[in-house]
Design a protein around this motif. Structure first.
Motif, short mmCIF file in Angstrom:
data_model
loop_
_atom_site.label_atom_id
_atom_site.label_comp_id
_atom_site.label_asym_id
_atom_site.label_seq_id
_atom_site.Cartn_x
_atom_site.Cartn_y
_atom_site.Cartn_z
N VAL A 129 0.84 -1.20 0.00
CA VAL A 129 0.00 0.00 0.00
C VAL A 129 0.88 1.25 0.00
O VAL A 129 0.57 2.24 -0.69
CB VAL A 129 -0.97 -0.02 1.20
CG1 VAL A 129 -1.75 1.29 1.29
CG2 VAL A 129 -1.92 -1.21 1.11
N ASN A 130 1.99 1.20 0.72
CA ASN A 130 2.90 2.35 0.78
C ASN A 130 3.51 2.64 -0.58
O ASN A 130 3.75 3.80 -0.92
CB ASN A 130 3.99 2.11 1.83
CG ASN A 130 4.75 3.37 2.17
OD1 ASN A 130 4.58 4.40 1.56
ND2 ASN A 130 5.60 3.28 3.15
N GLU A 131 3.76 1.64 -1.37
CA GLU A 131 4.30 1.86 -2.71
C GLU A 131 3.32 2.65 -3.57
O GLU A 131 3.72 3.43 -4.41
CB GLU A 131 4.64 0.52 -3.36
CG GLU A 131 5.86 -0.15 -2.76
CD GLU A 131 6.09 -1.56 -3.27
OE1 GLU A 131 5.37 -2.01 -4.19
OE2 GLU A 131 6.98 -2.24 -2.71
N LYS A 132 2.03 2.44 -3.32
CA LYS A 132 1.01 3.13 -4.10
C LYS A 132 0.69 4.52 -3.54
O LYS A 132 0.49 5.47 -4.30
CB LYS A 132 -0.25 2.28 -4.14
CG LYS A 132 -1.33 2.85 -5.02
CD LYS A 132 -2.49 1.90 -5.16
CE LYS A 132 -3.55 2.49 -6.08
NZ LYS A 132 -4.69 1.58 -6.26
N TYR A 133 0.64 4.66 -2.21
CA TYR A 133 0.15 5.89 -1.61
C TYR A 133 1.20 6.68 -0.80
O TYR A 133 0.90 7.75 -0.31
CB TYR A 133 -1.04 5.59 -0.69
CG TYR A 133 -2.22 5.05 -1.44
CD1 TYR A 133 -2.99 5.89 -2.24
CD2 TYR A 133 -2.54 3.71 -1.36
CE1 TYR A 133 -4.08 5.39 -2.94
CE2 TYR A 133 -3.63 3.21 -2.05
CZ TYR A 133 -4.39 4.04 -2.84
OH TYR A 133 -5.46 3.55 -3.52
N GLN A 134 2.39 6.20 -0.64
CA GLN A 134 3.48 6.86 0.09
C GLN A 134 3.00 7.50 1.41
O GLN A 134 2.51 8.62 1.42
CB GLN A 134 4.19 7.93 -0.75
CG GLN A 134 5.06 7.38 -1.85
CD GLN A 134 4.28 7.07 -3.11
OE1 GLN A 134 3.47 7.88 -3.52
NE2 GLN A 134 4.49 5.92 -3.70
N PHE A 135 3.16 6.80 2.47
CA PHE A 135 2.80 7.29 3.80
C PHE A 135 3.86 6.81 4.79
O PHE A 135 4.69 5.96 4.46
CB PHE A 135 1.41 6.79 4.23
CG PHE A 135 1.30 5.29 4.27
CD1 PHE A 135 1.61 4.59 5.42
CD2 PHE A 135 0.89 4.58 3.15
CE1 PHE A 135 1.52 3.20 5.45
CE2 PHE A 135 0.78 3.21 3.18
CZ PHE A 135 1.10 2.52 4.34
N THR A 136 3.82 7.37 5.97
CA THR A 136 4.74 6.96 7.03
C THR A 136 4.03 5.98 7.93
O THR A 136 2.96 6.27 8.47
CB THR A 136 5.19 8.18 7.85
OG1 THR A 136 5.85 9.10 6.98
CG2 THR A 136 6.14 7.77 8.96
N HIS A 137 4.60 4.81 8.07
CA HIS A 137 4.06 3.79 8.97
C HIS A 137 4.85 3.85 10.27
O HIS A 137 6.06 3.69 10.27
CB HIS A 137 4.17 2.40 8.34
CG HIS A 137 3.77 1.30 9.25
ND1 HIS A 137 4.62 0.30 9.61
CD2 HIS A 137 2.61 1.05 9.90
CE1 HIS A 137 4.01 -0.52 10.45
NE2 HIS A 137 2.78 -0.08 10.63
N LEU A 138 4.15 4.11 11.36
CA LEU A 138 4.80 4.21 12.66
C LEU A 138 4.60 2.93 13.45
O LEU A 138 3.46 2.55 13.73
CB LEU A 138 4.22 5.38 13.46
CG LEU A 138 4.34 6.76 12.83
CD1 LEU A 138 3.56 7.77 13.64
CD2 LEU A 138 5.80 7.15 12.72
N ASP A 139 5.67 2.26 13.82
CA ASP A 139 5.59 1.10 14.70
C ASP A 139 5.86 1.62 16.11
O ASP A 139 7.00 1.76 16.53
CB ASP A 139 6.62 0.05 14.30
CG ASP A 139 6.49 -1.22 15.10
OD1 ASP A 139 5.76 -1.23 16.12
OD2 ASP A 139 7.12 -2.22 14.72
#
Length: 78
Positions: A27-37
């Protein structure tokens, strides 16, 4: 979840984590967002006083999580 609950469910969760991380990456490849763990960014899950029960934050835990997110967002946008 409280860390002790996570430890008890570790085998099951580790299998799901691989699938979850793959989906997040796609999904990040399509929409570029920051995923916070947040497990890696905070110690909230290690403080029993932040939990109403094994899987739900209490009022103070929710406050601490919100404060952490707010601090991360403000740093990210400055």
């Amino acid at each position: 979840k409280y860390i002790e609950t996570e430890k008890r469910d570790e085998k099951h969760l580790s299998e799901l984590e691989v699938t979850f991380n793959k989906i997040v990456q796609e999904v990040n490849e399509k929409y570029q967002f920051t995923h916070l763990d947040l497990k890696k960014l905070t110690d909230i899950s290690q403080n029993e006083n932040f939990y109403y029960d094994a899987a739900h934050l209490n009022h103070y835990g929710a406050y601490m999580l919100t404060k952490t997110l707010n601090d991360l967002i403000l740093v990210e946008n400055s």
